[in-house]
Write a protein that holds these residues in place. Sequence first.
Motif, PDB file in Angstrom:
ATOM      1  N   THR A   1      -0.956  12.741   0.724  1.00 49.47           N
ATOM      2  CA  THR A   1      -0.009  11.646   0.926  1.00 49.47           C
ATOM      3  C   THR A   1      -0.080  11.054   2.328  1.00 49.47           C
ATOM      4  N   GLU A   2      -0.445  11.858   3.324  1.00 50.90           N
ATOM      5  CA  GLU A   2      -0.480  11.307   4.687  1.00 50.90           C
ATOM      6  C   GLU A   2      -1.737  10.488   4.929  1.00 50.90           C
ATOM      7  N   ILE A   3      -2.670  10.515   3.990  1.00 59.19           N
ATOM      8  CA  ILE A   3      -3.930   9.786   4.158  1.00 59.19           C
ATOM      9  C   ILE A   3      -3.915   8.452   3.415  1.00 59.19           C
TER      10      ILE A   3
ATOM     11  N   SER B   1       0.818  -1.226   0.000  1.00 63.61           N
ATOM     12  CA  SER B   1       0.000   0.000   0.000  1.00 63.61           C
ATOM     13  C   SER B   1       0.843   1.263   0.000  1.00 63.61           C
ATOM     14  N   GLU B   2       2.147   1.111   0.018  1.00 59.31           N
ATOM     15  CA  GLU B   2       3.008   2.288   0.131  1.00 59.31           C
ATOM     16  C   GLU B   2       2.759   3.295  -0.990  1.00 59.31           C
ATOM     17  N   ILE B   3       2.472   2.799  -2.186  1.00 60.04           N
ATOM     18  CA  ILE B   3       2.245   3.715  -3.313  1.00 60.04           C
ATOM     19  C   ILE B   3       1.043   4.620  -3.075  1.00 60.04           C
ATOM     20  N   MET B   4       0.103   4.151  -2.250  1.00 62.41           N
ATOM     21  CA  MET B   4      -1.072   4.971  -1.957  1.00 62.41           C
ATOM     22  C   MET B   4      -0.706   6.179  -1.099  1.00 62.41           C
ATOM     23  N   TYR B   5       0.429   6.094  -0.438  1.00 64.58           N
ATOM     24  CA  TYR B   5       0.926   7.223   0.352  1.00 64.58           C
ATOM     25  C   TYR B   5       1.871   8.094  -0.468  1.00 64.58           C
ATOM     26  N   GLY B   6       1.845   7.930  -1.755  1.00 63.89           N
ATOM     27  CA  GLY B   6       2.702   8.710  -2.644  1.00 63.89           C
ATOM     28  C   GLY B   6       1.912   9.795  -3.358  1.00 63.89           C
ATOM     29  N   PRO B   7       2.492  10.356  -4.426  1.00 60.20           N
ATOM     30  CA  PRO B   7       1.875  11.466  -5.164  1.00 60.20           C
ATOM     31  C   PRO B   7       0.530  11.067  -5.775  1.00 60.20           C
ATOM     32  N   ALA B   8      -0.362  12.047  -5.892  1.00 60.74           N
ATOM     33  CA  ALA B   8      -1.681  11.813  -6.471  1.00 60.74           C
ATOM     34  C   ALA B   8      -1.588  11.561  -7.977  1.00 60.74           C
ATOM     35  N   TYR B   9      -2.614  10.875  -8.484  1.00 64.13           N
ATOM     36  CA  TYR B   9      -2.747  10.568  -9.906  1.00 64.13           C
ATOM     37  C   TYR B   9      -1.635   9.658 -10.423  1.00 64.13           C
ATOM     38  N   ARG B  10      -1.150   8.790  -9.539  1.00 71.21           N
ATOM     39  CA  ARG B  10      -0.352   7.645  -9.964  1.00 71.21           C
ATOM     40  C   ARG B  10      -1.272   6.429  -9.936  1.00 71.21           C
ATOM     41  N   LEU B  11      -0.883   5.414 -10.703  1.00 69.24           N
ATOM     42  CA  LEU B  11      -1.705   4.212 -10.820  1.00 69.24           C
ATOM     43  C   LEU B  11      -1.314   3.170  -9.768  1.00 69.24           C
ATOM     44  N   TYR B  12      -2.290   2.737  -8.995  1.00 76.91           N
ATOM     45  CA  TYR B  12      -2.090   1.615  -8.066  1.00 76.91           C
ATOM     46  C   TYR B  12      -2.784   0.392  -8.654  1.00 76.91           C
TER      47      TYR B  12
ATOM     48  N   ASP C   1       2.869  -4.370 -14.415  1.00 76.58           N
ATOM     49  CA  ASP C   1       3.889  -3.578 -15.109  1.00 76.58           C
ATOM     50  C   ASP C   1       3.545  -2.095 -15.103  1.00 76.58           C
ATOM     51  N   ASP C   2       2.258  -1.781 -14.978  1.00 73.96           N
ATOM     52  CA  ASP C   2       1.815  -0.388 -15.039  1.00 73.96           C
ATOM     53  C   ASP C   2       1.766   0.279 -13.665  1.00 73.96           C
ATOM     54  N   LEU C   3       2.080  -0.491 -12.632  1.00 72.34           N
ATOM     55  CA  LEU C   3       2.063   0.049 -11.281  1.00 72.34           C
ATOM     56  C   LEU C   3       2.934   1.307 -11.190  1.00 72.34           C
ATOM     57  N   GLY C   4       2.361   2.377 -10.656  1.00 69.32           N
ATOM     58  CA  GLY C   4       3.124   3.601 -10.455  1.00 69.32           C
ATOM     59  C   GLY C   4       3.118   4.572 -11.608  1.00 69.32           C
ATOM     60  N   THR C   5       2.443   4.227 -12.704  1.00 68.00           N
ATOM     61  CA  THR C   5       2.372   5.132 -13.852  1.00 68.00           C
ATOM     62  C   THR C   5       1.783   6.487 -13.457  1.00 68.00           C
ATOM     63  N   ASP C   6       2.419   7.542 -13.924  1.00 67.10           N
ATOM     64  CA  ASP C   6       1.887   8.898 -13.742  1.00 67.10           C
ATOM     65  C   ASP C   6       0.783   9.113 -14.765  1.00 67.10           C
ATOM     66  N   LEU C   7      -0.456   9.144 -14.296  1.00 67.84           N
ATOM     67  CA  LEU C   7      -1.608   9.150 -15.206  1.00 67.84           C
ATOM     68  C   LEU C   7      -1.809  10.481 -15.913  1.00 67.84           C
TER      69      LEU C   7
ATOM     70  N   HIS D   1      -7.274 -11.632 -11.334  1.00 69.87           N
ATOM     71  CA  HIS D   1      -7.518 -10.371 -12.036  1.00 69.87           C
ATOM     72  C   HIS D   1      -6.572  -9.282 -11.554  1.00 69.87           C
ATOM     73  N   PHE D   2      -6.528  -8.209 -12.342  1.00 63.62           N
ATOM     74  CA  PHE D   2      -5.872  -6.996 -11.877  1.00 63.62           C
ATOM     75  C   PHE D   2      -6.931  -5.930 -11.693  1.00 63.62           C
ATOM     76  N   CYS D   3      -6.715  -5.053 -10.717  1.00 63.65           N
ATOM     77  CA  CYS D   3      -7.620  -3.934 -10.493  1.00 63.65           C
ATOM     78  C   CYS D   3      -6.816  -2.650 -10.505  1.00 63.65           C
ATOM     79  N   ALA D   4      -7.375  -1.606 -11.136  1.00 60.62           N
ATOM     80  CA  ALA D   4      -6.679  -0.336 -11.327  1.00 60.62           C
ATOM     81  C   ALA D   4      -7.289   0.746 -10.443  1.00 60.62           C
ATOM     82  N   ASN D   5      -6.421   1.481  -9.767  1.00 63.70           N
ATOM     83  CA  ASN D   5      -6.843   2.554  -8.873  1.00 63.70           C
ATOM     84  C   ASN D   5      -6.087   3.827  -9.174  1.00 63.70           C
ATOM     85  N   VAL D   6      -6.741   4.963  -8.954  1.00 61.66           N
ATOM     86  CA  VAL D   6      -6.081   6.258  -9.031  1.00 61.66           C
ATOM     87  C   VAL D   6      -5.783   6.731  -7.610  1.00 61.66           C
ATOM     88  N   VAL D   7      -4.512   6.894  -7.294  1.00 63.40           N
ATOM     89  CA  VAL D   7      -4.133   7.457  -5.988  1.00 63.40           C
ATOM     90  C   VAL D   7      -4.566   8.923  -5.972  1.00 63.40           C
TER      91      VAL D   7
END
Length: 209
Positions: free
Chosen positions: A82-84, A53-64, A131-137, A72-78
């Motif tokens: 960052t503290e939330i 879950s560390e990526i969720m505490y990173g910059p907004a609009y990255r792909l989790y 492979d797309d984890l962390g992409t800047d959307l 399956h894979f599931c795609a999320n927009v962070v």
Amino acid sequence: MPARDRADVVRRAKELLGRTITGHGVSVRITEVEAYGGREDPASHAFTRTARSEIMYGPAYRLYVYRSYGIHFCANVVTGPTEIGAAVLLRSGEVVEGVDLARLRRNHPARDVQLARGPGNLAQALGITLDDLGTDLLAEHPAAEELTGVRLDRPRRTRPRIEAGPRVGVSKAADVPWRFWVAGDPTVSAYRRSPRAPAPGTTLPAREH
DNA sequence: CCAAAGATCGTG
DNA sequence: ACGATCTTTGGG
């Protein structure tokens, strides 16, 4: 979590409805999302801060991206802050570009409305994997790379009519109405309550303030 | 180390 | 209602 932060995830979740996400040559108009409130939301992967879950505490609009049920894979927009550790799960959409490619990836479902209905199906239609984890959307792509990345267009000026209800498949905070969808849209998935969730009405809905 | 759970999906 | 399939997490 402070009311201000809850409002942030919810606002950003709703703002994603109607926007277009493009993944590896397929574009989808987002019709269904779920908000996950991070460290103070028991249903959120960021409720406990771990390597995953560390990526969720990173910059907004990255792909989790996470693997669901080993299948399956599931795609999320962070969405931050960052503290939330908040993020929005992309649940469904309408394929508006690259329909042939989406059909191939999805192995030709009976009807096109099913191409990106449900989070696993949506990720598959977009060709999204770990492979797309962390992409800047929001990053701009050169025209030559149109088919290689994942990106999100700007918010629409006119927003669709939105309905809300409990999130699908969660066993914690099962009654919190943080699933949002475009009213009447045929690509929206069916609601399925987690079999592990307590009886409906047992958990309190999120307070508005 | 081991066991269990899991933000799913298609079929029956 | 159930099984596929595998990673992450938490307990001992």
